[in-house]
Enzyme design. Structure first.
Site, PDB file in Angstrom:
ATOM      1  N   HIS A  72       0.430  -1.401  -0.094  1.00 45.58           N
ATOM      2  CA  HIS A  72       0.197   0.001  -0.199  1.00 45.58           C
ATOM      3  C   HIS A  72       1.191   1.276   0.321  1.00 45.58           C
ATOM      4  O   HIS A  72       1.486   1.264   1.004  1.00 45.58           O
ATOM      5  CB  HIS A  72      -0.797   0.044   0.751  1.00 45.58           C
ATOM      6  CG  HIS A  72      -2.200  -0.656   0.735  1.00 45.58           C
ATOM      7  ND1 HIS A  72      -3.150  -0.697   1.732  1.00 45.58           N
ATOM      8  CD2 HIS A  72      -2.098  -2.107   0.189  1.00 45.58           C
ATOM      9  CE1 HIS A  72      -4.277  -1.614   1.560  1.00 45.58           C
ATOM     10  NE2 HIS A  72      -3.441  -2.347   0.430  1.00 45.58           N
ATOM     11  N   TYR A 200      -9.333   5.250   7.885  1.00 42.25           N
ATOM     12  CA  TYR A 200      -9.458   5.424   9.164  1.00 42.25           C
ATOM     13  C   TYR A 200     -10.459   6.553   8.854  1.00 42.25           C
ATOM     14  O   TYR A 200     -10.464   7.852   8.701  1.00 42.25           O
ATOM     15  CB  TYR A 200      -8.322   5.822   9.672  1.00 42.25           C
ATOM     16  CG  TYR A 200      -7.011   4.819  10.122  1.00 42.25           C
ATOM     17  CD1 TYR A 200      -6.561   5.166   8.480  1.00 42.25           C
ATOM     18  CD2 TYR A 200      -6.563   4.387  10.937  1.00 42.25           C
ATOM     19  CE1 TYR A 200      -5.348   3.936   8.764  1.00 42.25           C
ATOM     20  CE2 TYR A 200      -5.805   3.452  11.044  1.00 42.25           C
ATOM     21  CZ  TYR A 200      -5.213   3.361  10.080  1.00 42.25           C
ATOM     22  OH  TYR A 200      -4.105   2.277  10.285  1.00 42.25           O
ATOM     23  N   PRO A 292      -3.786  -0.195  18.628  1.00 45.44           N
ATOM     24  CA  PRO A 292      -3.753  -0.528  17.489  1.00 45.44           C
ATOM     25  C   PRO A 292      -3.842   0.120  16.352  1.00 45.44           C
ATOM     26  O   PRO A 292      -3.625   0.315  15.892  1.00 45.44           O
ATOM     27  CB  PRO A 292      -5.038  -1.965  17.345  1.00 45.44           C
ATOM     28  CG  PRO A 292      -5.843  -1.011  18.413  1.00 45.44           C
ATOM     29  CD  PRO A 292      -5.416  -0.920  19.145  1.00 45.44           C
ATOM     30  N   LYS A 296       0.547  -0.298  14.709  1.00 43.39           N
ATOM     31  CA  LYS A 296       2.158  -1.118  15.389  1.00 43.39           C
ATOM     32  C   LYS A 296       2.698  -1.788  16.329  1.00 43.39           C
ATOM     33  O   LYS A 296       3.442  -2.104  16.058  1.00 43.39           O
ATOM     34  CB  LYS A 296       2.565   0.566  16.301  1.00 43.39           C
ATOM     35  CG  LYS A 296       2.725   2.076  15.280  1.00 43.39           C
ATOM     36  CD  LYS A 296       3.830   1.777  14.607  1.00 43.39           C
ATOM     37  CE  LYS A 296       3.951   3.193  13.025  1.00 43.39           C
ATOM     38  NZ  LYS A 296       4.161   2.831  11.925  1.00 43.39           N
ATOM     39  N   TYR A 384       4.195   6.671   9.616  1.00 42.74           N
ATOM     40  CA  TYR A 384       3.216   5.523   9.607  1.00 42.74           C
ATOM     41  C   TYR A 384       3.723   4.772   9.228  1.00 42.74           C
ATOM     42  O   TYR A 384       3.624   3.514   9.684  1.00 42.74           O
ATOM     43  CB  TYR A 384       1.463   5.845   9.263  1.00 42.74           C
ATOM     44  CG  TYR A 384       0.635   4.540   8.698  1.00 42.74           C
ATOM     45  CD1 TYR A 384      -0.511   4.744   9.482  1.00 42.74           C
ATOM     46  CD2 TYR A 384       0.850   3.851   8.067  1.00 42.74           C
ATOM     47  CE1 TYR A 384      -0.886   3.422   9.474  1.00 42.74           C
ATOM     48  CE2 TYR A 384      -0.449   2.538   7.808  1.00 42.74           C
ATOM     49  CZ  TYR A 384      -1.099   2.870   8.738  1.00 42.74           C
ATOM     50  OH  TYR A 384      -2.386   1.681   8.709  1.00 42.74           O
TER      51      TYR A 384
HETATM   52  P1  RFL Z   1       1.913 -12.243  21.285  1.00 42.37           P
HETATM   53  O1  RFL Z   1       1.040 -12.628  19.432  1.00 42.37           O
HETATM   54  O2  RFL Z   1       0.961 -11.902  22.021  1.00 42.37           O
HETATM   55  O3  RFL Z   1       2.336 -13.667  21.723  1.00 42.37           O
HETATM   56  C1  RFL Z   1       3.043 -14.197  22.838  1.00 42.37           C
HETATM   57  C2  RFL Z   1       2.695 -15.498  22.754  1.00 42.37           C
HETATM   58  O4  RFL Z   1       3.241 -16.104  24.031  1.00 42.37           O
HETATM   59  C3  RFL Z   1       2.382 -17.097  24.391  1.00 42.37           C
HETATM   60  N1  RFL Z   1       2.005 -17.223  26.022  1.00 42.37           N
HETATM   61  C4  RFL Z   1       2.859 -18.588  26.351  1.00 42.37           C
HETATM   62  N2  RFL Z   1       3.520 -19.303  25.920  1.00 42.37           N
HETATM   63  C5  RFL Z   1       4.497 -20.162  27.407  1.00 42.37           C
HETATM   64  N3  RFL Z   1       3.502 -19.854  28.517  1.00 42.37           N
HETATM   65  C6  RFL Z   1       3.043 -19.150  28.664  1.00 42.37           C
HETATM   66  N4  RFL Z   1       2.453 -19.538  30.306  1.00 42.37           N
HETATM   67  C7  RFL Z   1       2.620 -17.929  27.827  1.00 42.37           C
HETATM   68  N5  RFL Z   1       1.391 -17.096  27.972  1.00 42.37           N
HETATM   69  C8  RFL Z   1       1.362 -16.480  26.370  1.00 42.37           C
HETATM   70  C9  RFL Z   1       0.908 -16.906  23.685  1.00 42.37           C
HETATM   71  O5  RFL Z   1      -0.256 -18.118  23.265  1.00 42.37           O
HETATM   72  C10 RFL Z   1       1.575 -16.067  22.559  1.00 42.37           C
HETATM   73  O6  RFL Z   1       1.476 -17.191  21.361  1.00 42.37           O
HETATM   74  O7  RFL Z   1       3.108 -11.154  21.217  1.00 42.37           O
HETATM   75  P2  RFL Z   1       4.147 -10.515  20.416  1.00 42.37           P
HETATM   76  O8  RFL Z   1       4.872 -11.924  19.417  1.00 42.37           O
HETATM   77  O9  RFL Z   1       5.068  -9.916  21.061  1.00 42.37           O
HETATM   78  O10 RFL Z   1       3.251 -10.105  18.851  1.00 42.37           O
HETATM   79  C11 RFL Z   1       2.568  -8.821  19.150  1.00 42.37           C
HETATM   80  C12 RFL Z   1       1.416  -8.731  18.879  1.00 42.37           C
HETATM   81  O11 RFL Z   1       0.464 -10.002  18.478  1.00 42.37           O
HETATM   82  C13 RFL Z   1       0.500  -7.119  18.814  1.00 42.37           C
HETATM   83  O12 RFL Z   1       1.096  -5.910  19.444  1.00 42.37           O
HETATM   84  C14 RFL Z   1      -0.678  -7.198  18.146  1.00 42.37           C
HETATM   85  O13 RFL Z   1      -1.377  -8.008  17.402  1.00 42.37           O
HETATM   86  C15 RFL Z   1      -1.587  -6.542  18.898  1.00 42.37           C
HETATM   87  N6  RFL Z   1      -2.951  -7.008  18.188  1.00 42.37           N
HETATM   88  C16 RFL Z   1      -3.470  -5.783  17.036  1.00 42.37           C
HETATM   89  N7  RFL Z   1      -2.500  -5.129  16.505  1.00 42.37           N
HETATM   90  C17 RFL Z   1      -3.192  -4.687  15.280  1.00 42.37           C
HETATM   91  O14 RFL Z   1      -2.257  -3.566  14.209  1.00 42.37           O
HETATM   92  N8  RFL Z   1      -4.308  -4.579  14.700  1.00 42.37           N
HETATM   93  C18 RFL Z   1      -5.009  -5.112  15.917  1.00 42.37           C
HETATM   94  O15 RFL Z   1      -6.248  -5.700  14.785  1.00 42.37           O
HETATM   95  C19 RFL Z   1      -4.737  -6.210  16.739  1.00 42.37           C
HETATM   96  N9  RFL Z   1      -5.708  -7.125  17.304  1.00 42.37           N
HETATM   97  C20 RFL Z   1      -3.729  -7.117  19.328  1.00 42.37           C
HETATM   98  C21 RFL Z   1      -4.886  -7.570  18.302  1.00 42.37           C
HETATM   99  C22 RFL Z   1      -3.362  -7.743  19.779  1.00 42.37           C
HETATM  100  C23 RFL Z   1      -4.245  -8.239  21.004  1.00 42.37           C
HETATM  101  N10 RFL Z   1      -4.182  -9.031  22.076  1.00 42.37           N
HETATM  102  C24 RFL Z   1      -2.930  -9.106  21.945  1.00 42.37           C
HETATM  103  C25 RFL Z   1      -5.381  -8.780  23.105  1.00 42.37           C
HETATM  104  C26 RFL Z   1      -5.637  -8.210  19.368  1.00 42.37           C
HETATM  105  C27 RFL Z   1      -5.479  -9.008  20.519  1.00 42.37           C
HETATM  106  C28 RFL Z   1      -6.745  -9.878  21.357  1.00 42.37           C
HETATM  107  C1  PHB Z   2      -5.437  -4.269  10.611  1.00 42.30           C
HETATM  108  O1  PHB Z   2      -5.956  -4.522   9.366  1.00 42.30           O
HETATM  109  O2  PHB Z   2      -6.415  -4.903  11.105  1.00 42.30           O
HETATM  110  C2  PHB Z   2      -5.435  -2.879  10.950  1.00 42.30           C
HETATM  111  C3  PHB Z   2      -4.611  -2.796  10.233  1.00 42.30           C
HETATM  112  C4  PHB Z   2      -4.687  -0.943  11.405  1.00 42.30           C
HETATM  113  C5  PHB Z   2      -4.526  -0.298  12.186  1.00 42.30           C
HETATM  114  C6  PHB Z   2      -4.659  -1.801  12.419  1.00 42.30           C
HETATM  115  C7  PHB Z   2      -5.693  -2.960  12.367  1.00 42.30           C
HETATM  116  O3  PHB Z   2      -4.205   0.428  12.094  1.00 42.30           O
END
Ligand code: RFL
Ligand code: PHB
Length: 389
Positions: A72, A200, A292, A296, A384
């Site tokens: 993008h 957005y 989110p 980032k 961004y």
């Molecule tokens: P992760 O992906 O949470 O991975 C951590 C891993 O550790 C495991 N774990 C354990 N393993 C062993 N023993 C234990 N006791 C453990 N406890 C936990 C977990 O199962 C998992 O596999 O962290 P990491 O690698 O730092 O990556 C970060 C990203 O995942 C996170 O910043 C983003 O996904 C944030 N986030 C989102 N960001 C966006 O930009 N757009 C989104 O739509 C978005 N949705 C989200 C999200 C984060 C969420 N969380 C963490 C609440 C939606 C959710 C539900």
């Molecule tokens: C997504 O595609 O999940 C997404 C895109 C932009 C954002 C957050 C999530 O700021």
């Protein structure tokens, strides 16, 4: 059992760290609480900064992303009934990649499995211990058997709710937190994205975001109450609210399709300092959470572990600990800038229940400034696409 680096968590942070260490000739063992199927199907983030794309390619796991990801060059801001394009590439020379976090995870798991190095799923009772000594270890149970993993270093890549950060004495941690008075209701839907680029939207009924995963799958979000129950959101209500907030009908044709997944994501800003305690290093969501809105979370996880892998390589290759000693400060400097940007995007685009007319006018004036001044747009664009390492 013994390894050089014990990695707790197989999210983007833990899996990428394992791959980067493997490429640098450093052994690791990855411990994950969930199953492979679970982590490969957890729908979360979707935007990769240009730098994250480079790191994944350098790690040898970028081939499918380069084929299937969507590059993008701009994004859309919608407010006061109009859409305005921010031309990311014209403003920064860079672009971002739309590629689902679960796809990144699948590619990393496949790479790990191909190396034949240990990746244990469904482990229980993970306990990092003795990391303030020269002989750290991680206790865990796997298939009902108690195990001890001895190591040189522990990488806490276990997300916000994992055991690593909470195993550090509270007196040694400084926590910074802001919880926002709303959440995002996110859906994955089988419908072609109604716009080629992300939208957005700041709408008087609340924030909305149009994103996508492929030419046939859309990812859409709505600002909702922080304690929102999905029962209050039948599919028809979700679509009608999305159509209203995104302005479907006039500029855009948002088609209803089957909803494949629904979830509520709470919004918080959180930082735990420092990110190193003896031989335990925190990375990704274990150390920090961003709302989110700035897209980032996954990118910060990727840059943290890139720096950690380089620092560990310097230790094992050159016998120098300077990078390990600087790891926390180097990461935090970048993290706080990303915290600021994510907070700013959140404040710019959401409705707050206590918004005054003054706040509302100020928000719209800021959007007007960003979309009419090159300098205003450039600041958004630079953040961004991602600040340099
Ligand atoms: P992760 O992906 O949470 O991975 C951590 C891993 O550790 C495991 N774990 C354990 N393993 C062993 N023993 C234990 N006791 C453990 N406890 C936990 C977990 O199962 C998992 O596999 O962290 P990491 O690698 O730092 O990556 C970060 C990203 O995942 C996170 O910043 C983003 O996904 C944030 N986030 C989102 N960001 C966006 O930009 N757009 C989104 O739509 C978005 N949705 C989200 C999200 C984060 C969420 N969380 C963490 C609440 C939606 C959710 C539900
Ligand atoms: C997504 O595609 O999940 C997404 C895109 C932009 C954002 C957050 C999530 O700021």
């Amino acid at each position: 059992m013994r390894t050089q680096v014990a990695i707790v968590g197989a999210g983007p942070a833990g899996l990428l760290l394992a791959q980067l260490l493997h490429l640098r000739g450093i052994d690791s063992v990855v411990l994950e609480a969930k199953s492979r199927h679970y982590i490969e199907h957890r729908v979360r983030a979707g935007v990769l900064e240009h730098q994250s794309v480079d790191i994944l390619n350098e790690a040898g796991v970028g081939a499918r992303m380069m084929r299937e990801g969507l590059l993008h060059h701009g994004l859309m801001l919608r407010f006061s009934g109009q859409v305005h394009r921010i031309d990311l590439t014209a403003l920064t020379g860079r672009a971002v990649m739309i590629y689902g976090q679960q796809e990144v995870v699948k590619d990393l798991v496949a790479a790990r499995v191909a190396t034949g190095s240990p990746l244990h799923f469904e482990v229980e009772d993970v306990q990092p211990q003795e990391f303030d000594t020269d002989r750290p270890r991680v206790l865990f149970r796997s298939g009902g058997t108690q195990q001890v993993l001895e190591c040189d270093y522990i990488a806490g890549c276990d997300g916000f709710h994992g055991p690593c950060r909470v195993s550090i004495s509270p007196t040694e941690l400084k926590l910074f937190e802001r919880v926002y008075p709303f959440a995002w209701l996110g859906i994955l839907a089988e419908t072609p994205p109604a716009s080629e680029e992300l939208i957005y939207a700041n709408h008087e009924r609340g924030f909305a975001l149009l994103s996508m995963r492929s030419p046939t799958v859309s990812r859409l979000y709505l600002q909702c109450a922080p304690d929102e129950s999905l029962e209050n959101w039948p599919d028809e209500r979700i679509w009608s609210e999305l159509q209203t907030r995104l302005g479907s009908g006039r500029d855009l044709d948002l088609r209803i399709g089957p909803i494949l997944q629904k979830g509520v994501t709470p919004m918080r800003s959180f930082v735990a300092e420092p990110m190193r305690h003896g031989r335990l290093f925190l990375a990704g969501d274990a150390a920090h959470i961003v709302p989110p809105t700035g897209a980032k979370g996954m990118n910060l996880a990727i840059t943290d572990v890139y720096l950690l892998a380089e620092a560990l390589a310097r230790h094992y290759r050159d016998g120098q600990d300077d990078r390990l000693n600087e790891y926390s400060a180097t990461c935090l400097r970048r993290i706080w800038k990303v915290q600021r940007f994510s907070w700013w995007m959140t404040m710019l685009l959401h409705r707050f229940s206590d918004d005054s007319e003054f706040d509302r006018r100020r928000q719209l004036a800021e959007l007007d400034y960003i979309t009419s001044s090159r300098v205003g747009a450039q600041s958004l664009a630079e953040n961004y696409v991602g600040l340099p390492l």
